[in-house]
Design a protein around this motif. Structure first.
Motif, PDB file in Angstrom:
ATOM      1  N   PRO A 112       0.824  -1.212   0.000  1.00  0.00           N
ATOM      2  CA  PRO A 112       0.000   0.000   0.000  1.00  0.00           C
ATOM      3  C   PRO A 112       0.858   1.261   0.000  1.00  0.00           C
ATOM      4  O   PRO A 112       0.357   2.360   0.182  1.00  0.00           O
ATOM      5  CB  PRO A 112      -0.778  -0.118   1.317  1.00  0.00           C
ATOM      6  CG  PRO A 112       0.164  -0.829   2.224  1.00  0.00           C
ATOM      7  CD  PRO A 112       0.930  -1.805   1.348  1.00  0.00           C
ATOM      8  N   TYR A 113       2.154   1.094  -0.158  1.00  0.00           N
ATOM      9  CA  TYR A 113       3.084   2.220  -0.152  1.00  0.00           C
ATOM     10  C   TYR A 113       4.181   1.965  -1.180  1.00  0.00           C
ATOM     11  O   TYR A 113       4.379   0.841  -1.641  1.00  0.00           O
ATOM     12  CB  TYR A 113       3.716   2.394   1.235  1.00  0.00           C
ATOM     13  CG  TYR A 113       4.211   1.103   1.847  1.00  0.00           C
ATOM     14  CD1 TYR A 113       5.437   0.543   1.491  1.00  0.00           C
ATOM     15  CD2 TYR A 113       3.428   0.420   2.779  1.00  0.00           C
ATOM     16  CE1 TYR A 113       5.873  -0.647   2.036  1.00  0.00           C
ATOM     17  CE2 TYR A 113       3.862  -0.778   3.333  1.00  0.00           C
ATOM     18  CZ  TYR A 113       5.075  -1.306   2.962  1.00  0.00           C
ATOM     19  OH  TYR A 113       5.501  -2.487   3.493  1.00  0.00           O
ATOM     20  N   ARG A 114       4.879   3.028  -1.545  1.00  0.00           N
ATOM     21  CA  ARG A 114       5.999   2.889  -2.471  1.00  0.00           C
ATOM     22  C   ARG A 114       7.277   2.540  -1.724  1.00  0.00           C
ATOM     23  O   ARG A 114       7.395   2.788  -0.516  1.00  0.00           O
ATOM     24  CB  ARG A 114       6.199   4.199  -3.245  1.00  0.00           C
ATOM     25  CG  ARG A 114       5.179   4.423  -4.353  1.00  0.00           C
ATOM     26  CD  ARG A 114       5.513   5.686  -5.127  1.00  0.00           C
ATOM     27  NE  ARG A 114       6.870   5.642  -5.661  1.00  0.00           N
ATOM     28  CZ  ARG A 114       7.451   6.655  -6.306  1.00  0.00           C
ATOM     29  NH1 ARG A 114       6.785   7.786  -6.485  1.00  0.00           N
ATOM     30  NH2 ARG A 114       8.683   6.556  -6.760  1.00  0.00           N
ATOM     31  N   TRP A 147       3.772   5.813   7.444  1.00  0.00           N
ATOM     32  CA  TRP A 147       2.523   6.574   7.556  1.00  0.00           C
ATOM     33  C   TRP A 147       1.478   6.057   6.580  1.00  0.00           C
ATOM     34  O   TRP A 147       0.297   5.921   6.929  1.00  0.00           O
ATOM     35  CB  TRP A 147       2.801   8.052   7.320  1.00  0.00           C
ATOM     36  CG  TRP A 147       1.594   8.944   7.384  1.00  0.00           C
ATOM     37  CD1 TRP A 147       1.049   9.664   6.372  1.00  0.00           C
ATOM     38  CD2 TRP A 147       0.790   9.202   8.546  1.00  0.00           C
ATOM     39  NE1 TRP A 147      -0.038  10.367   6.817  1.00  0.00           N
ATOM     40  CE2 TRP A 147      -0.229  10.100   8.147  1.00  0.00           C
ATOM     41  CE3 TRP A 147       0.833   8.763   9.876  1.00  0.00           C
ATOM     42  CZ2 TRP A 147      -1.200  10.566   9.032  1.00  0.00           C
ATOM     43  CZ3 TRP A 147      -0.138   9.223  10.759  1.00  0.00           C
ATOM     44  CH2 TRP A 147      -1.138  10.109  10.330  1.00  0.00           C
ATOM     45  N   ASP A 148       1.890   5.761   5.341  1.00  0.00           N
ATOM     46  CA  ASP A 148       0.953   5.246   4.340  1.00  0.00           C
ATOM     47  C   ASP A 148       0.360   3.912   4.772  1.00  0.00           C
ATOM     48  O   ASP A 148      -0.837   3.657   4.584  1.00  0.00           O
ATOM     49  CB  ASP A 148       1.658   5.084   2.991  1.00  0.00           C
ATOM     50  CG  ASP A 148       1.992   6.417   2.338  1.00  0.00           C
ATOM     51  OD1 ASP A 148       1.408   7.433   2.757  1.00  0.00           O
ATOM     52  OD2 ASP A 148       2.843   6.434   1.433  1.00  0.00           O
ATOM     53  N   ALA A 149       1.204   3.048   5.328  1.00  0.00           N
ATOM     54  CA  ALA A 149       0.716   1.753   5.802  1.00  0.00           C
ATOM     55  C   ALA A 149      -0.260   1.930   6.963  1.00  0.00           C
ATOM     56  O   ALA A 149      -1.260   1.211   7.078  1.00  0.00           O
ATOM     57  CB  ALA A 149       1.881   0.871   6.228  1.00  0.00           C
ATOM     58  N   GLN A 174       7.728   7.958   5.028  1.00  0.00           N
ATOM     59  CA  GLN A 174       6.410   8.051   4.413  1.00  0.00           C
ATOM     60  C   GLN A 174       5.692   6.709   4.334  1.00  0.00           C
ATOM     61  O   GLN A 174       4.477   6.618   4.534  1.00  0.00           O
ATOM     62  CB  GLN A 174       6.540   8.643   3.000  1.00  0.00           C
ATOM     63  CG  GLN A 174       5.205   8.914   2.302  1.00  0.00           C
ATOM     64  CD  GLN A 174       4.391   9.982   3.012  1.00  0.00           C
ATOM     65  OE1 GLN A 174       4.932  10.991   3.433  1.00  0.00           O
ATOM     66  NE2 GLN A 174       3.093   9.749   3.145  1.00  0.00           N
ATOM     67  N   ARG A 175       6.409   5.633   4.048  1.00  0.00           N
ATOM     68  CA  ARG A 175       5.755   4.332   3.886  1.00  0.00           C
ATOM     69  C   ARG A 175       5.132   3.851   5.194  1.00  0.00           C
ATOM     70  O   ARG A 175       4.112   3.163   5.198  1.00  0.00           O
ATOM     71  CB  ARG A 175       6.735   3.283   3.349  1.00  0.00           C
ATOM     72  CG  ARG A 175       7.863   2.922   4.297  1.00  0.00           C
ATOM     73  CD  ARG A 175       8.895   2.040   3.612  1.00  0.00           C
ATOM     74  NE  ARG A 175      10.013   1.785   4.507  1.00  0.00           N
ATOM     75  CZ  ARG A 175      10.324   0.583   4.985  1.00  0.00           C
ATOM     76  NH1 ARG A 175       9.608  -0.454   4.636  1.00  0.00           N
ATOM     77  NH2 ARG A 175      11.354   0.419   5.797  1.00  0.00           N
ATOM     78  N   ALA A 223      -3.594   3.129   5.552  1.00  0.00           N
ATOM     79  CA  ALA A 223      -4.260   2.063   4.806  1.00  0.00           C
ATOM     80  C   ALA A 223      -4.632   0.887   5.702  1.00  0.00           C
ATOM     81  O   ALA A 223      -5.381   0.005   5.285  1.00  0.00           O
ATOM     82  CB  ALA A 223      -3.357   1.582   3.672  1.00  0.00           C
ATOM     83  N   ILE A 231       2.639  -4.090   7.881  1.00  0.00           N
ATOM     84  CA  ILE A 231       4.023  -3.763   7.558  1.00  0.00           C
ATOM     85  C   ILE A 231       4.892  -4.986   7.796  1.00  0.00           C
ATOM     86  O   ILE A 231       5.734  -5.335   6.985  1.00  0.00           O
ATOM     87  CB  ILE A 231       4.515  -2.589   8.428  1.00  0.00           C
ATOM     88  CG1 ILE A 231       3.691  -1.331   8.144  1.00  0.00           C
ATOM     89  CG2 ILE A 231       5.993  -2.306   8.166  1.00  0.00           C
ATOM     90  CD1 ILE A 231       4.056  -0.160   9.018  1.00  0.00           C
ATOM     91  N   HIS A 280      11.598   5.118  -0.149  1.00  0.00           N
ATOM     92  CA  HIS A 280      12.033   5.739   1.106  1.00  0.00           C
ATOM     93  C   HIS A 280      13.526   6.051   1.126  1.00  0.00           C
ATOM     94  O   HIS A 280      13.967   6.884   1.917  1.00  0.00           O
ATOM     95  CB  HIS A 280      11.671   4.848   2.300  1.00  0.00           C
ATOM     96  CG  HIS A 280      12.046   3.407   2.133  1.00  0.00           C
ATOM     97  ND1 HIS A 280      11.331   2.557   1.323  1.00  0.00           N
ATOM     98  CD2 HIS A 280      13.048   2.674   2.666  1.00  0.00           C
ATOM     99  CE1 HIS A 280      11.872   1.354   1.378  1.00  0.00           C
ATOM    100  NE2 HIS A 280      12.925   1.394   2.168  1.00  0.00           N
TER     101      HIS A 280
END
Length: 259
Positions: free
Chosen positions: A160-162, A201-203, A198-199, A206, A210, A165
């Protein structure tokens, strides 16, 4: 005084329990439209010949993967080769470093490659019905220019993230001779880099896991000058030919049975 002491102890105990249980309660979402899978690596691809490429012991120690595949494919009708790498971690240990922590943005730049910005820096592909966002990079080492795609799965589903990083830190590290000479490995740069976090936070937003079983995938090929179009076509078609989806639980159970 003693009652206050007991109250503080109780509150701390409750807080620790909440922190310990939170991930298992919060990170529970999945894409119900997608069946969890592993992407199995083919060795026999029509028109291509493969040879294994040993993975350095230092890299294996960092990855802590349960299974790795590293190979180079060549085709007598093509002047270039395709290098592939897949790492799978079936087990989960809290003290192990994340399988996605050491992406090429970090490892390749620290290994002497120069990261040259290109656009776009990611591509969205669908491999056998599985939508995956692959990071897209150009690394330069001497006269060699390598176009690299990398991405992954967690819990058998797309991330759910790129995995960008390490991108901005990789660029900064490549330009920072002081960091290279001091051997700091860019730790300070990552600590203050917003994209690096950022990943996480994105996880969180969503509510997608992780931790858990993961697969990291990387493919690359050499390009001449700025002829990225040919490299993109080759890597995208090769990913489809090299990888095939297999049942998530079946492969996980087979690994557990063979331990």
């Amino acid at each position: 005084m003693r009652k206050r002491h007991y109250s503080i102890t109780a509150l701390l105990a409750v807080a620790l329990v909440v922190l310990w249980a939170f991930p298992s309660v919060w990170y529970t979402r999945s894409d119900s439209q997608l069946k969890p899978v592993w992407l199995s690596e083919r060795t026999n691809i029509v028109g291509w010949t493969s040879r294994k490429i040993p993975v350095a012991e230092s890299a294996e120690r960092v990855l802590v993967a349960d299974r790795t595949v590293s190979a180079e494919f060549s085709n007598q009708d093509r002047p270039c080769t395709v290098c592939v790498f897949s790492a799978k971690r079936y087990s989960t240990k809290s003290h192990d470093i994340g399988l996605f922590t050491h992406t090429p943005d970090r490892c390749w730049t620290q290994g002497g490659w120069r990261l040259e910005p290109i656009a776009p820096d990611s591509v969205s592909l669908t491999l056998h019905g599985v939508p995956i966002v692959f990071e897209r990079r150009l690394f330069v080492g001497g006269e060699k220019r390598e176009l690299v795609y990398f991405g992954g799965l967690v819990g058998g589903q797309p991330l759910p993230y790129r995995l960008d990083h390490n991108l901005s830190v990789g660029v900064k590290y490549a330009l920072d001779k002081a960091a290279q000479e001091s051997g700091t490995m860019g730790f300070g740069m990552r600590a203050v880099d917003k994209v690096f976090w950022q990943r996480i936070w994105d996880a969180f937003l969503a509510r997608r896991q992780i931790l858990g079983p993961k697969q990291f995938i990387r493919v690359s090929t050499s390009v001449v000058g700025s002829d990225f179009e040919s490299g993109d076509r080759l890597l995208q078609s090769f990913l489809e030919a090299w990888l095939e989806p297999v049942d998530y639980e079946t492969e996980l159970e087979a690994w557990l049975a063979g331990r």
